[in-house]
Write a protein that holds these residues in place. Sequence first.
Motif, PDB file in Angstrom:
ATOM      1  N   ALA A 110      42.532  19.476 -25.083  1.00 27.70           N
ATOM      2  CA  ALA A 110      41.157  19.057 -25.376  1.00 27.70           C
ATOM      3  C   ALA A 110      40.957  18.951 -26.891  1.00 27.70           C
ATOM      4  N   ASN A 113      42.510  15.805 -28.239  1.00 25.89           N
ATOM      5  CA  ASN A 113      41.628  14.664 -28.014  1.00 25.89           C
ATOM      6  C   ASN A 113      40.504  14.634 -29.037  1.00 25.89           C
ATOM      7  N   ARG A 119      35.964  12.939 -26.844  1.00 25.58           N
ATOM      8  CA  ARG A 119      35.420  14.175 -26.277  1.00 25.58           C
ATOM      9  C   ARG A 119      35.848  14.324 -24.830  1.00 25.58           C
ATOM     10  N   VAL A 120      36.296  15.531 -24.472  1.00 29.00           N
ATOM     11  CA  VAL A 120      36.597  15.785 -23.062  1.00 29.00           C
ATOM     12  C   VAL A 120      35.773  16.987 -22.626  1.00 29.00           C
ATOM     13  N   LEU A 125      38.479  18.320 -15.633  1.00 25.37           N
ATOM     14  CA  LEU A 125      39.554  17.336 -15.554  1.00 25.37           C
ATOM     15  C   LEU A 125      40.871  18.061 -15.316  1.00 25.37           C
ATOM     16  N   VAL A 130      43.824  14.975 -19.017  1.00 28.40           N
ATOM     17  CA  VAL A 130      43.471  15.188 -20.427  1.00 28.40           C
ATOM     18  C   VAL A 130      44.631  14.720 -21.322  1.00 28.40           C
ATOM     19  N   ARG A 133      44.689  10.898 -21.428  1.00 28.68           N
ATOM     20  CA  ARG A 133      43.652  10.355 -22.330  1.00 28.68           C
ATOM     21  C   ARG A 133      44.091  10.453 -23.784  1.00 28.68           C
TER      22      ARG A 133
END
Length: 401
Positions: A110, A113, A119-120, A125, A130, A133
Amino acid sequence: MKMEVLDEIFRRVLSSKIFTNRSSLRPDYVPDELPHRENQIKMLGSILAQALRGSRPSNVFIYGLTGTGKTAVTKYVLKRIEEKSLGFKTNFTYAYINCRQSDTPYRVLADLNESIGVRVPFTGLSRAEVYRRFLRNLDARKCVMIIVLDEIDFLVKRHGDDILYKLSRVNEDLLYSQASLIGITNDLKLTETLDPRIKSSLGEEELVFPPYNAVQLEDILRRRAKRAFRRGVLEPGVIPLCAALAAKEHGDARRALDLLRVAGEIAEREGAENVTEEHVKKARAEIERDRVVEVLRTMPLHAKLVLLSMVYLDNKGKTRTTTGELYASYVHICRELGVESLTQRRISDLVNELDMLGLLAARLVSRGRYGRTKIIELSVSKKTILEVLGKDERFSGVANL
Ligand SMILES: Nc1ncnc2c1ncn2[C@@H]1O[C@H](COP(=O)(O)OP(=O)(O)OP(=O)(O)O)[C@@H](O)[C@H]1O
Ligand SMILES: [Mg+2]
């Protein structure tokens, strides 16, 4: 009356006779010079400078004992490279992740990212999603990215090295971007537990940070003190004493800086004009006490019960005890409190852990043909233990041990 006392305190703090810039001694402050780390700065700089040419720098594995400047040097070099990259065409970016704070693989992904502006959600998820992404967005940025995983041992010990394995192969899944890894640890044994493939991939380059000696620590303190203290307030013996005490432990610059900062704070609290060696000695005691209190406070229940059992035995005149005796009184206290007791084996492990934390001293002594037995003593004062554990409601039943 009370207000006046406070006013006086505020006045003293606001018009410091001691500090000009106290925050520059705080642990997270990155100073603009790092003496005695020139070699490490040069080596890391020359490895990472590849990024400015648009190629992937080697992965780097950095290790050295605590307080030897690993985090400070890494942040310093990355900041410089980032500044430099502004004048180049190459897209450069980096993520600094402290694995003590981001202590799950999900959190690390996270953070990765987030470091490229994606933003996660905090949960919800799958880890794989993740990761996907991150790859997709990193690739879209067409850049060279350096990923720093600091205090990596916290992650590996709890969650294994899967995430490292994944990240060390991240380039296989990237078309337009490239990423390098920097892993940092003060756990010198960590590499023994890593999968050999990760070890060789992460350790394309290795950088060792040796401890500082007393002379180097003195120099480091002098330069940092210039910015932090009013001129002339440090008595001549203060910096050498802080340096000597920290060198004696293992050349830990953080410890040296803490001693100096706390000595200054104590001098200020006392309303003194100068910081003296006496203040440094008080600072040492205060830091040690804070450490013990913090460890005691955050210990798991059964470790606390083991210490309480030691206090219980001590009150009965037994300052030294054996594992068997300790276990018996531990079981007794558990029963008093209505807590289910652990096995003697587990308690024996806890005793070893408390020994490593410096709260107990356990040593094996030979008893001739009866074999060997473990003798256990408290290493911190009963008073401190009772003060801290006395605040824990669960123990109110054994308040007057
Ligand atoms: N050469 C130096 N000059 C000035 N300050 C330094 C130097 N080396 C370390 N420090 C300071 O000492 C403190 C500890 O350094 P740092 O956080 O880099 O240690 P570390 O090696 O990362 O330790 P840990 O393994 O515990 O994370 C920091 O406040 C840092 O600014
Ligand atoms: Mg560090």
